[in-house]
Design a protein around this motif. Structure first.
Motif, PDB file in Angstrom:
ATOM      1  N   SER A 171       0.936  -0.967   0.129  1.00  0.00           N
ATOM      2  CA  SER A 171       0.441  -0.373   0.049  1.00  0.00           C
ATOM      3  C   SER A 171       0.821   1.251  -0.114  1.00  0.00           C
ATOM      4  CB  SER A 171      -0.812   0.375   1.226  1.00  0.00           C
ATOM      5  OG  SER A 171      -0.091  -0.409   2.303  1.00  0.00           O
ATOM      6  N   LEU A 175       0.964   4.168  -2.816  1.00  0.00           N
ATOM      7  CA  LEU A 175       1.189   5.764  -2.466  1.00  0.00           C
ATOM      8  C   LEU A 175       2.172   6.392  -3.382  1.00  0.00           C
ATOM      9  CD1 LEU A 175      -0.652   7.940  -1.927  1.00  0.00           C
ATOM     10  CD2 LEU A 175       0.208   7.272   0.891  1.00  0.00           C
ATOM     11  N   LEU A 178       1.901   6.516  -7.247  1.00  0.00           N
ATOM     12  CA  LEU A 178       0.519   7.659  -7.424  1.00  0.00           C
ATOM     13  C   LEU A 178       1.593   9.157  -7.333  1.00  0.00           C
ATOM     14  CD1 LEU A 178      -2.568   6.134  -5.875  1.00  0.00           C
ATOM     15  CD2 LEU A 178      -2.178   6.249  -8.791  1.00  0.00           C
ATOM     16  N   VAL A 179       2.095   9.244  -6.242  1.00  0.00           N
ATOM     17  CA  VAL A 179       2.810  10.592  -6.109  1.00  0.00           C
ATOM     18  C   VAL A 179       3.837  10.995  -7.063  1.00  0.00           C
ATOM     19  CG1 VAL A 179       3.819  11.734  -4.578  1.00  0.00           C
ATOM     20  CG2 VAL A 179       1.846  10.452  -3.453  1.00  0.00           C
TER      21      VAL A 179
END
Length: 318
Positions: A171, A175, A178-179
């Motif tokens: 997870s 994340l 995505l950033v």
């Protein structure tokens, strides 16, 4: 006959190739200088095999740069797009790639093309030649350059039988990816977060070690170093791509110059994004989940498969 573990990680075609290679290489010594050279040779062959799609694309870029006949009235970029599509279909037909890997490579193509559309619109780089298969100023073959990175990462995961220790929560890596992807867009308008992202990557993966099997032995390396080596290889490939004028940067309008080493940081971030996307197909496997070793007289033995002892090699440290 292929070992059980190989049957799980190889396609049927790859398993036959691996079995043929073992029939030849198992006769060579496993110790001393010749044993080390054999391990190095097999490592190089497996890396080249994992780079099959990207290597084919780079070869076509060089060949069309040197020999493309402009008089035929067919755009070089369109040929590269159709050739990339054909190579991808052939890899599936000859069972050199799995359907699951092809799906994630399609995702790479979409993600890469979207970024290309934005980057060319703000002048980060351009495609100087005409083409029919394009979206805006972006020829569709460009998405396959990102797909080549995804293809390599997916294939090398299987071919080198990658396992990990101290891998961070998935997870957190998703994340992070995505950033990273968002920052490729937003840094044109707000603060560039790349140095913060480098720090987060170091914190997340500082303890992570990748364990890979070459031939007779299983080796290990800090994953952060592995990321850097892959990014460096991509940077070299980018120099070939810009030399062939598959795309060029503003500084290369008047003539080719080497790509700045500053781009290595961008490729490092993009490679992290690519790696995380591949984990959607090949979940990172912990080392302790591997097949437990059979009793062996050699105290260095860590596992035995098909009667061949695999020993843990010394760690490559930074």
């Amino acid at each position: 006959m292929a070992r059980l573990s190989d049957e799980k990680r190889f396609t049927s075609r790859e398993a036959r190739i691996d079995a043929a290679a073992h029939r030849l290489l198992d006769r060579l010594p496993d110790r001393g200088l010749l044993g080390g050279l054999t391990e190095l040779l097999v490592f190089g062959i497996k890396q080249a095999f994992a780079c099959l799609f990207g290597g084919a694309m780079l070869t076509l870029m060089i060949a069309t740069k040197l020999f493309w006949p402009d008089a035929i009235g067919f755009a070089r970029y369109d040929f590269l797009f159709l050739a990339a599509l054909g190579i991808q279909l052939l890899m599936l037909a000859f069972k050199l790639e799995t359907i699951a890997e092809a799906k994630v490579i399609l995702i790479f193509h979409i993600v890469g093309t979207l970024m290309e559309i934005f980057k060319t619109s703000v002048g980060s780089w351009i495609y100087p030649e005409p083409s029919f298969f394009r979206i805006g100023g972006v020829p569709l073959f460009s998405g396959f350059m990102y797909a080549a990175v995804g293809s390599y990462l997916a294939r090398v995961t299987r071919i080198l039988d990658l396992h990990y220790t101290h891998y961070p929560p998935r997870s957190a890596t998703v994340l992070l990816a995505l950033v990273i992807y968002a920052n490729f867009f937003t840094h044109h308008f707000v603060i560039d977060l790349r140095y913060l992202l480098f720090a987060i990557i170091a914190i997340l993966f500082w303890r992570t070690t990748v364990h890979y099997r070459v031939f007779r032995f299983r080796h290990r390396m800090p994953l952060l170093i592995g990321f850097l080596l892959i990014a460096l290889f991509i940077w070299f490939a980018e120099n070939i791509g810009t030399w062939s004028r598959a795309w060029i940067y503003p500084s290369q309008h008047a003539g080719w110059t080497p790509v700045s080493l500053q781009k290595l940081g961008a490729w490092y971030l993009l490679m992290i994004l690519s790696f995380v996307l591949v984990t959607l197909v090949h979940r990172p496997r912990p080392l302790q989940a591997m097949h437990q070793p059979r009793p062996a007289r050699d105290p260095q033995a860590v596992t035995a498969e098909g009667g061949v002892v695999i020993r843990e090699a010394p760690q490559i440290s930074s």
